[in-house]
Scaffold this motif. Structure first.
Motif, PDB file in Angstrom:
ATOM      1  N   TYR A 100      61.658 -34.599 -36.584  1.00 11.38           N
ATOM      2  CA  TYR A 100      61.541 -35.964 -37.100  1.00 11.38           C
ATOM      3  C   TYR A 100      62.905 -36.638 -37.191  1.00 11.38           C
ATOM      4  CZ  TYR A 100      61.200 -39.491 -40.832  1.00 11.38           C
ATOM      5  OH  TYR A 100      61.303 -40.633 -41.583  1.00 11.38           O
TER       6      TYR A 100
ATOM      7  N   GLU B 224      64.838 -38.101 -34.095  1.00 11.34           N
ATOM      8  CA  GLU B 224      64.417 -39.378 -33.521  1.00 11.34           C
ATOM      9  C   GLU B 224      65.238 -40.547 -34.057  1.00 11.34           C
ATOM     10  OE1 GLU B 224      60.315 -39.641 -34.456  1.00 11.34           O
ATOM     11  OE2 GLU B 224      59.723 -37.934 -33.192  1.00 11.34           O
TER      12      GLU B 224
ATOM     13  N   GLU C  81      56.110 -41.248 -41.562  1.00 10.01           N
ATOM     14  CA  GLU C  81      55.928 -40.638 -40.242  1.00 10.01           C
ATOM     15  C   GLU C  81      55.890 -39.114 -40.323  1.00 10.01           C
ATOM     16  OE1 GLU C  81      58.825 -41.913 -37.452  1.00 10.01           O
ATOM     17  OE2 GLU C  81      58.433 -44.049 -37.735  1.00 10.01           O
ATOM     18  N   LEU C  82      56.507 -38.554 -41.356  1.00  6.05           N
ATOM     19  CA  LEU C  82      56.525 -37.106 -41.545  1.00  6.05           C
ATOM     20  C   LEU C  82      55.413 -36.657 -42.470  1.00  6.05           C
ATOM     21  CD1 LEU C  82      58.037 -34.377 -41.099  1.00  6.05           C
ATOM     22  CD2 LEU C  82      59.400 -34.953 -43.122  1.00  6.05           C
TER      23      LEU C  82
END
Length: 451
Positions: free
Chosen positions: A151, A154, A329-330
């Protein structure tokens, strides 16, 4: 029955979070889930509290997966597809412990917690012996660390040129942050990285006074670019710059919020935060093209769910309260380790000074007013009228206390403490001291009238 506070059940093991309570809580929770993964932090009492909770869960018919010692965010990750329980008192002192529930990567809702409280109050009976659950073990830490590295990679730039000092405070962040940062390329120096529930290096809460060793370490070593401190279970983060100065927690929120809003590809990116967070977050999010929504302390996950239900073009880009950040997002858990990973990569790409430069830091002060528990409701009801009358030009929110934003971007918040006999008062302004005292006088009048 009020077992749950803003972050699960927490308190002294001698009087509140006892093995007897853990057994009852486990049995009440086990009625509503087929499988629970259980982890604990490094506290001396964690093994016994976990064992009692396991007995309660299994005797209610639930299967238990022992995950051993983990950071809280790793337990959140491990709870995907099932329920999870973290035995931790976070930043509380050694005599305390706590119980925090997750399901599918998200903390239990208020309704879930109330259901457990009802089961404890009703003294749920165990299942028949043939229906008791089974126990297995697994080690989810490596999977979590892999997910954080992937993660963080990115965002920002590699850390090959950075040297970072990590103060784990003898907590379980020692199992995560140093490894993640090294895998991302950094040179890592560790302080208090042996996990022990006695917290011999420093108290678990990473206050400025408690992390003085880290501050001095960074200040005295030219090679060290940044310092990071965590609490006992790694959901909090404190950042120290190369000069040994603490970067304000709301400024960290402002930097990360604006970054993730800019990265979002939806038409309506939202940052979810709490009423006590500085207006500097609002300013940065608006400048980046997003909006800020607030929810009660400890209920970021419920606020996120409400926003996500608004439609396909609305999404929560980032969420956080002071010292604690959620990376949607995680996963929807507070994660100091992931925050350390992403933030350091952003610093590697842009430089800390460049990231901080757009953020306007006005003085932010807080000072509570004494208030008996029985007078809080009456006092707050009075303040919902008197404070808007005192500041007629302000934008008023009564959702979580009384929060008023003034035309010059100053703001203040008045809310009852959920754990102590206070009404808490916060103020941010170019003259925060004067604003705070003006508001405190009105609060004192309300408390006096209520008593």
């Amino acid at each position: 029955m009020d077992l749950f506070g803003t972050t699960g059940i927490r308190g002294p093991v001698a009087t509140k979070v006892t093995p007897e309570l853990a057994l009852s809580v486990g049995r009440a929770a086990g009625e509503h889930g087929e499988e629970f993964v259980i982890a604990r932090d490094g506290r001396e009492t964690g093994v016994a509290i976990a064992a009692a909770l396991e007995a309660g869960l299994e005797s209610a018919g639930a299967d238990v997966v022992r995950a051993g010692m983990l950071p809280t965010p790793a337990l959140g990750f491990a709870s995907y597809g099932r329920h999870g329980v973290m035995i931790t008192a976070s930043h509380n002192p050694s005599p305390d412990n706590g119980i925090k529930f997750f399901v599918d990567g998200v903390e239990y809702t208020t309704a879930d917690e109330e259901r457990i409280e009802e089961g404890v109050a009703n003294d749920v009976e165990p299942a028949t012996w043939k229906e008791w659950g089974r126990q297995t073990s697994e080690e989810p830490l490596d999977g979590y660390l892999d997910a954080v590295v992937e993660y963080a990679s990115e965002h920002g730039a590699p850390l090959e040129d950075m040297t970072i000092a990590v103060d784990a405070g003898n907590g379980v962040s020692a199992l995560g942050t140093p490894e993640v940062l090294r895998r991302l390329g950094a040179t890592v120096h560790t302080l208090h990285a042996n996990v022990t529930g006695h917290f011999p290096g420093r108290p678990s809460k990473p206050t400025p006074e408690n992390i003085e060793n880290l501050i001095q370490y960074v200040r005295e070593r030219e090679a060290v670019d940044l310092g990071i401190a965590h609490d006992g279970d790694a959901d909090r983060i404190v950042v120290v710059d190369a000069d040994g100065s603490i970067v304000h927690e709301d400024t960290i929120l402002a930097v990360l919020s604006s970054y993730f809003v800019e990265q979002s590809d939806v038409a309506d990116p939202v940052v979810m935060t709490t009423p006590n967070v500085s207006g500097r977050v609002d300013e940065q999010v608006r400048a980046a093209g997003g909006r800020v929504e607030r929810t009660a302390l400890g209920l970021l996950h419920e606020g996120i769910a409400e926003v996500e239900a608004e439609g396909e073009q609305t999404a929560v880009a980032f969420a956080g309260e002071p010292w604690k950040c959620i990376h949607p997002e995680l996963g929807i858990w507070t994660d100091g380790i992931a925050t350390a990973a992403v933030l350091t990569r952003l610093i590697a790409a842009e430089g800390l000074g460049t990231l901080l430069e757009p953020v306007t830091e006005r003085p932010l002060e807080k000072n509570p007013v004494d208030c008996p528990e029985e007078a809080k409701a009456d006092a707050m009801e009075r303040l919902e009228t008197t404070l808007p009358e005192q500041f007629p030009d302000g934008e008023v929110s009564l959702d979580y206390g009384v929060r008023i934003e003034l035309p010059d971007a100053s703001w203040f918040l008045v809310r009852p403490s959920g754990t102590e006999p206070y009404i808490r008062v916060y103020a941010e302004s170019d003259d925060a001291t004067a604003l705070l005292e003006d508001v405190r006088e009105t609060v004192k009048d309300a408390v006096e009238a209520a008593t």
